[in-house]
Write a protein that holds these residues in place. Structure first.
Motif, PDB file in Angstrom:
ATOM      1  N   LYS A  58       0.835  -1.206   0.000  1.00  0.00           N
ATOM      2  CA  LYS A  58       0.000   0.000   0.000  1.00  0.00           C
ATOM      3  C   LYS A  58       0.867   1.252   0.000  1.00  0.00           C
ATOM      4  O   LYS A  58       0.565   2.241  -0.670  1.00  0.00           O
ATOM      5  CB  LYS A  58      -0.910   0.011   1.226  1.00  0.00           C
ATOM      6  CG  LYS A  58      -2.172  -0.800   1.010  1.00  0.00           C
ATOM      7  CD  LYS A  58      -3.034  -0.785   2.243  1.00  0.00           C
ATOM      8  CE  LYS A  58      -4.259  -1.665   2.054  1.00  0.00           C
ATOM      9  NZ  LYS A  58      -4.935  -1.900   3.340  1.00  0.00           N
ATOM     10  N   LEU A  60       2.163   1.827  -3.385  1.00  0.00           N
ATOM     11  CA  LEU A  60       1.080   2.349  -4.220  1.00  0.00           C
ATOM     12  C   LEU A  60       0.940   3.857  -4.000  1.00  0.00           C
ATOM     13  O   LEU A  60       0.845   4.638  -4.956  1.00  0.00           O
ATOM     14  CB  LEU A  60      -0.228   1.626  -3.880  1.00  0.00           C
ATOM     15  CG  LEU A  60      -1.482   2.112  -4.604  1.00  0.00           C
ATOM     16  CD1 LEU A  60      -1.321   1.981  -6.104  1.00  0.00           C
ATOM     17  CD2 LEU A  60      -2.697   1.328  -4.141  1.00  0.00           C
ATOM     18  N   LYS A 102       0.535   1.644 -11.310  1.00  0.00           N
ATOM     19  CA  LYS A 102      -0.450   1.952 -10.269  1.00  0.00           C
ATOM     20  C   LYS A 102      -1.583   0.921 -10.298  1.00  0.00           C
ATOM     21  O   LYS A 102      -1.964   0.375  -9.258  1.00  0.00           O
ATOM     22  CB  LYS A 102      -0.995   3.365 -10.497  1.00  0.00           C
ATOM     23  CG  LYS A 102      -1.776   3.914  -9.325  1.00  0.00           C
ATOM     24  CD  LYS A 102      -2.212   5.342  -9.582  1.00  0.00           C
ATOM     25  CE  LYS A 102      -3.408   5.336 -10.515  1.00  0.00           C
ATOM     26  NZ  LYS A 102      -3.862   6.715 -10.805  1.00  0.00           N
ATOM     27  N   ASN A 103      -2.082   0.631 -11.515  1.00  0.00           N
ATOM     28  CA  ASN A 103      -3.180  -0.340 -11.632  1.00  0.00           C
ATOM     29  C   ASN A 103      -2.758  -1.713 -11.123  1.00  0.00           C
ATOM     30  O   ASN A 103      -3.503  -2.377 -10.402  1.00  0.00           O
ATOM     31  CB  ASN A 103      -3.633  -0.448 -13.095  1.00  0.00           C
ATOM     32  CG  ASN A 103      -4.374   0.794 -13.525  1.00  0.00           C
ATOM     33  OD1 ASN A 103      -4.873   1.540 -12.671  1.00  0.00           O
ATOM     34  ND2 ASN A 103      -4.416   1.052 -14.823  1.00  0.00           N
ATOM     35  N   GLN A 112      -2.639  -1.700  -7.433  1.00  0.00           N
ATOM     36  CA  GLN A 112      -3.986  -1.623  -6.881  1.00  0.00           C
ATOM     37  C   GLN A 112      -4.628  -3.013  -6.865  1.00  0.00           C
ATOM     38  O   GLN A 112      -5.217  -3.436  -5.868  1.00  0.00           O
ATOM     39  CB  GLN A 112      -4.826  -0.674  -7.729  1.00  0.00           C
ATOM     40  CG  GLN A 112      -5.676   0.264  -6.894  1.00  0.00           C
ATOM     41  CD  GLN A 112      -5.777   1.634  -7.532  1.00  0.00           C
ATOM     42  OE1 GLN A 112      -5.638   1.769  -8.750  1.00  0.00           O
ATOM     43  NE2 GLN A 112      -6.016   2.644  -6.711  1.00  0.00           N
TER      44      GLN A 112
END
Lengths: 286, 68
Positions: free
Chosen positions: B8, B11, B48-49, B52
């Motif tokens: 996290k 991210l 990022k995707n 996630q």
């Protein structure tokens, strides 16, 4: 009219005339490209000086002399712009002093230069050894231009094969505590932005002597109070550091995870991030 | 720190990188710089995707770490 009144009037009007003459000749006269132009400057100054205090010289004579010395050189310099032969005749050409690393003694003699004077001119260009020079030419204005041998030239990013980001001229947005709106607009910014940035640094505009914005919108300031320390912009360095850390973290995740698809994903992502770092690095290092 | 929170954090870092680059793009005066920054943005989007998705998986596997 008393003599001093005469001198006062002459002097004041000559100040104006000489100022206008200087404006028309422009910057080039200042650079004094040739001996002739140098002399023209002196002659005009002398005529003006004589006319200014020599109250027994008729004004008309003085002005006639001044105009002659003003218009003929002006006409010649216009002609010189139009035609190369005229230019060479008036300005003179440069004389090659050193070619292929060898001193041209004949040319030195022609320009009445001794070996000492050549060495002196070279030293002024930070060259202490004739062997370091590939090519040198005595320009028409008496300056020596020197091309050092390639191995004696300063190292450039190109020599090193390093890519560097292009540079843009900085804009001075605050001078003496006052906001300069035009440069600010040129940088594509406004007063609100400036105030926010100064707030971040904890200073008010009145305390800023100079503030400049670089091509990446970063603000550098100098304060009136030299005791205060102002941080230089760290944003780009910080960004690069964050990218490197995140890239390293992704690599670590790839090593730690036992899930195969996750491992693949982390590896791919860390490689991609490395690509991005390589891409933007030249733009982020100052 | 758990794996979940570490991912996290990364991210969040990627998001911060993205926003920093966007803001630099907006303020840069140089065309080439803007171009390069714009090239970087979609790549960061991809990363990022991926992250996630991975966070979603980790949360699914270990319910107790749910939430941001």
């Amino acid at each position: 009219m008393p003599e001093w009144g005469n001198i006062l009037i002459r002097s004041i009007s000559l100040v104006v005339i000489v100022f206008i003459v200087a404006k028309i000749f422009g910057k080039k006269q200042l650079a004094q490209l040739s001996v002739f132009e140098y002399m023209v400057g002196i002659v005009i100054a002398m005529i003006a000086a004589n006319l200014s205090i020599g109250y027994n010289i008729p004004v008309a004579h003085g002005l006639l002399g001044l105009m002659t010395w003003f218009f003929i050189p002006l006409a010649l310099s216009f002609l010189a712009i139009k035609s190369k032969p005229v230019r060479d005749f008036i300005r003179g050409k440069g004389t090659v002093f050193i070619k292929d690393g060898k001193v041209m003694e004949d040319n030195l003699k022609k320009e009445q230069f001794s070996s000492d004077e050549l060495l002196q001119k070279l030293r002024k260009k930070n060259v202490f050894q004739v062997a370091d020079v590939e090519f040198a030419v005595l320009e028409a204005d008496g300056d020596l231009s020197v091309l050092p041998k390639k191995q004696k030239q300063p190292l450039t990013p190109k020599d090193m094969g390093v890519t560097v980001a292009p540079i843009k001229e900085p804009q001075t947005v605050v001078m003496d505590g006052k906001v300069m709106y035009e440069p600010l607009a040129t940088a594509g910014l406004n007063k609100n932005w400036l105030e926010t940035e100064l707030d971040k640094l904890g200073v008010s505009i009145e305390n800023v002597y100079l503030a400049q914005v670089d091509g990446y919108g970063q603000l550098n300031i100098d304060l009136f109070d030299d005791q205060l320390q102002t941080p230089s912009p760290q944003e780009k360095a910080l960004l690069l550091a964050t990218m490197k850390k995140t890239q390293a973290d992704l690599e670590l995740f790839a090593l730690n995870t036992e899930n195969k698809t996750a491992k693949q994903m982390y590896t791919k992502d860390s490689q991609q991030l490395q690509q991005v770092i390589d891409l933007v690095k030249p733009f982020l290092s100052d | 720190m758990t794996v979940d929170s570490q991912v996290k954090q990364s991210l969040a870092s990627v998001k911060s990188i993205q926003s920093s680059i966007s803001s630099l793009t907006a303020r840069s005066q140089d065309k080439q710089a803007i171009e390069i920054f714009q090239q970087a943005l979609p790549i960061l989007d991809e990363i990022k995707n991926d992250l996630q998705q991975r966070v979603g998986q980790l949360e699914h596997e270990e319910e107790q770490y749910k939430g941001f």
